[in-house]
Design an enzyme around this catalytic site. Structure first.
Site, PDB file in Angstrom:
ATOM      1  N   ASN A   1     -21.139  28.556   4.647  1.00 60.28           N
ATOM      2  CA  ASN A   1     -22.206  28.033   5.506  1.00 60.28           C
ATOM      3  C   ASN A   1     -21.553  27.366   6.715  1.00 60.28           C
ATOM      4  O   ASN A   1     -21.049  26.256   6.627  1.00 60.28           O
ATOM      5  CB  ASN A   1     -23.039  27.019   4.690  1.00 60.28           C
ATOM      6  CG  ASN A   1     -24.119  26.351   5.514  1.00 60.28           C
ATOM      7  OD1 ASN A   1     -24.380  26.745   6.657  1.00 60.28           O
ATOM      8  ND2 ASN A   1     -24.752  25.341   4.942  1.00 60.28           N
TER       9      ASN A   1
ATOM     10  N   SER B   1     -18.773  19.832  -1.001  1.00 67.06           N
ATOM     11  CA  SER B   1     -17.341  19.539  -0.907  1.00 67.06           C
ATOM     12  C   SER B   1     -16.484  20.414  -1.824  1.00 67.06           C
ATOM     13  O   SER B   1     -15.478  19.956  -2.356  1.00 67.06           O
ATOM     14  CB  SER B   1     -17.076  18.051  -1.170  1.00 67.06           C
ATOM     15  OG  SER B   1     -17.770  17.253  -0.218  1.00 67.06           O
TER      16      SER B   1
ATOM     17  N   GLU C   1     -26.859  21.960  -4.964  1.00 66.60           N
ATOM     18  CA  GLU C   1     -26.103  21.172  -4.007  1.00 66.60           C
ATOM     19  C   GLU C   1     -26.522  19.706  -4.106  1.00 66.60           C
ATOM     20  O   GLU C   1     -27.519  19.302  -3.477  1.00 66.60           O
ATOM     21  CB  GLU C   1     -26.381  21.673  -2.590  1.00 66.60           C
ATOM     22  CG  GLU C   1     -25.919  23.096  -2.351  1.00 66.60           C
ATOM     23  CD  GLU C   1     -25.450  23.297  -0.924  1.00 66.60           C
ATOM     24  OE1 GLU C   1     -24.311  23.722  -0.741  1.00 66.60           O
ATOM     25  OE2 GLU C   1     -26.214  22.993   0.010  1.00 66.60           O
TER      26      GLU C   1
ATOM     27  N   GLY D   1     -20.633  17.384   2.398  1.00 60.51           N
ATOM     28  CA  GLY D   1     -19.928  16.879   3.571  1.00 60.51           C
ATOM     29  C   GLY D   1     -19.348  15.485   3.377  1.00 60.51           C
ATOM     30  O   GLY D   1     -18.904  14.857   4.338  1.00 60.51           O
TER      31      GLY D   1
ATOM     32  N   GLU E   1     -29.991  19.677   4.386  1.00 59.41           N
ATOM     33  CA  GLU E   1     -30.039  19.191   5.778  1.00 59.41           C
ATOM     34  C   GLU E   1     -31.367  19.565   6.434  1.00 59.41           C
ATOM     35  O   GLU E   1     -31.877  18.833   7.281  1.00 59.41           O
ATOM     36  CB  GLU E   1     -28.833  19.735   6.558  1.00 59.41           C
ATOM     37  CG  GLU E   1     -27.557  18.995   6.151  1.00 59.41           C
ATOM     38  CD  GLU E   1     -26.275  19.801   6.304  1.00 59.41           C
ATOM     39  OE1 GLU E   1     -26.278  20.850   6.969  1.00 59.41           O
ATOM     40  OE2 GLU E   1     -25.253  19.360   5.727  1.00 59.41           O
TER      41      GLU E   1
HETATM   42  P1  PGA Z   1     -19.759  20.973   2.317  1.00 60.44           P
HETATM   43  O1  PGA Z   1     -21.199  21.593   2.602  1.00 60.44           O
HETATM   44  O2  PGA Z   1     -18.964  22.013   1.588  1.00 60.44           O
HETATM   45  O3  PGA Z   1     -19.205  20.630   3.641  1.00 60.44           O
HETATM   46  O4  PGA Z   1     -19.983  19.759   1.447  1.00 60.44           O
HETATM   47  C1  PGA Z   1     -21.855  22.411   1.665  1.00 60.44           C
HETATM   48  C2  PGA Z   1     -23.203  22.820   2.194  1.00 60.44           C
HETATM   49  O5  PGA Z   1     -23.837  22.022   2.890  1.00 60.44           O
HETATM   50  O6  PGA Z   1     -23.685  23.930   1.945  1.00 60.44           O
END
Ligand code: PGA
Length: 264
Positions: free
Chosen positions: A9, A212, A167, A173, A97
């Site tokens: 992503n 992450s 998630e 993030g 998000e």
């Molecule tokens: P991240 O994001 O790996 O940076 O934590 C995952 C996502 O939002 O799909």
């Protein structure tokens, strides 16, 4: 048998030049991983460019969002048929998000899921709890509501052509990853939830972990029996990291032959 799916992503990142470089490097680093499906999810403006680059590679392409309907007066929005027309196979729906910053409700996400299915796109339905919700012991309740909203909108059979991504919002993030055991617990819960509606779909649907995931922790997470892949944000912006995660999945799949399903 569930094949691993590793999805990158790319969120709102990249320029024409950097996206070209990232795509070409991912293609060259991952051509030899036959046991894993791979997809990249660039921003809308880079979809066509990336689609041209991935022709004749093992990488698929998808979008990060879509809107309802086929076409119409919805300034700034993009429909499912438009995405399918330019070569997308996948689309994210309900990423946290979007739920958080763009106020997407369970009901809107469910409608988007249906639109994706109708457009012959594979929706990757993102579900997950916030830190507050986890601390209050509400993880299962939140995820049940997110999935039930979709089941209210469309028959369970639609999940045959769908992917779910667990998630946890607190892990996205933040550098804070769910432990493999925490991920497995929720993945198993999701599979059991679907099992009540359709046994076959529960055993075949792919449930990805996102939050992450990086080369250092991918092996332990992907080794869990109900973790069928990853939705990778930050680490997918570096071709080497993304490719390492794909390599890990490919290796695990070649060791085990297939992933056993423990439902039933
Ligand atoms: P991240 O994001 O790996 O940076 O934590 C995952 C996502 O939002 O799909």
């Amino acid at each position: 048998m569930r094949r691993y799916l590793i999805a990158g992503n790319w969120k709102m990142h990249g320029s024409k030049a950097s996206v070209k470089d990232l795509t070409e490097t991912v293609i060259s680093l991952t051509f030899n991983y036959p046991n894993v499906d791979m997809v990249v999810l660039p921003s809308y403006v880079h979809l066509t460019q990336v689609h041209h680059l991935i022709t004749n590679s093992y990488i698929s392409i998808g979008a990060q969002n879509l809107y309802l309907g086929n076409e119409g007066a919805f300034t700034g929005e993009v429909s499912g048929p438009m995405l399918a027309d330019i070569g997308c196979s996948y689309v994210l729906v309900g990423h946290s998000e979007r739920r958080q910053y763009f106020h997407e409700t369970n009901e809107l996400v469910a409608k988007k899921f249906k639109v994706a299915i109708t457009a012959n796109l594979t929706p990757i339905l993102c579900v997950g709890e916030t830190l507050d919700e986890r601390n209050q012991g509400k993880t299962e309740e939140v995820i049940t509501a997110q999935i039930h909203a979709v089941l209210k909108e469309i028959d369970i059979s639609a999940f045959k052509s769908a992917v779910i991504a667990y998630e946890p919002v607190w892990a996205i993030g933040t550098g804070q990853t769910a432990t493999p055991v925490q991920a497995q617990e929720v993945h198993e819960f999701i599979r059991k939830l679907l099992h009540k509606n359709n046994v076959d779909i529960a055993s075949t649907i792919r449930i990805l972990y996102g939050g992450s995931m990086k080369p250092e922790n991918a092996g332990d997470l992907l080794a869990m029996s109900d973790v069928d892949g990853g939705l990778i944000g930050g680490a997918s912006l570096k071709a080497e990291s993304f490719a390492q995660i794909c390599q890990t999945a490919n290796h695990l799949a070649s060791m085990s032959g297939h992933k056993a399903c423990r439902i039933g």
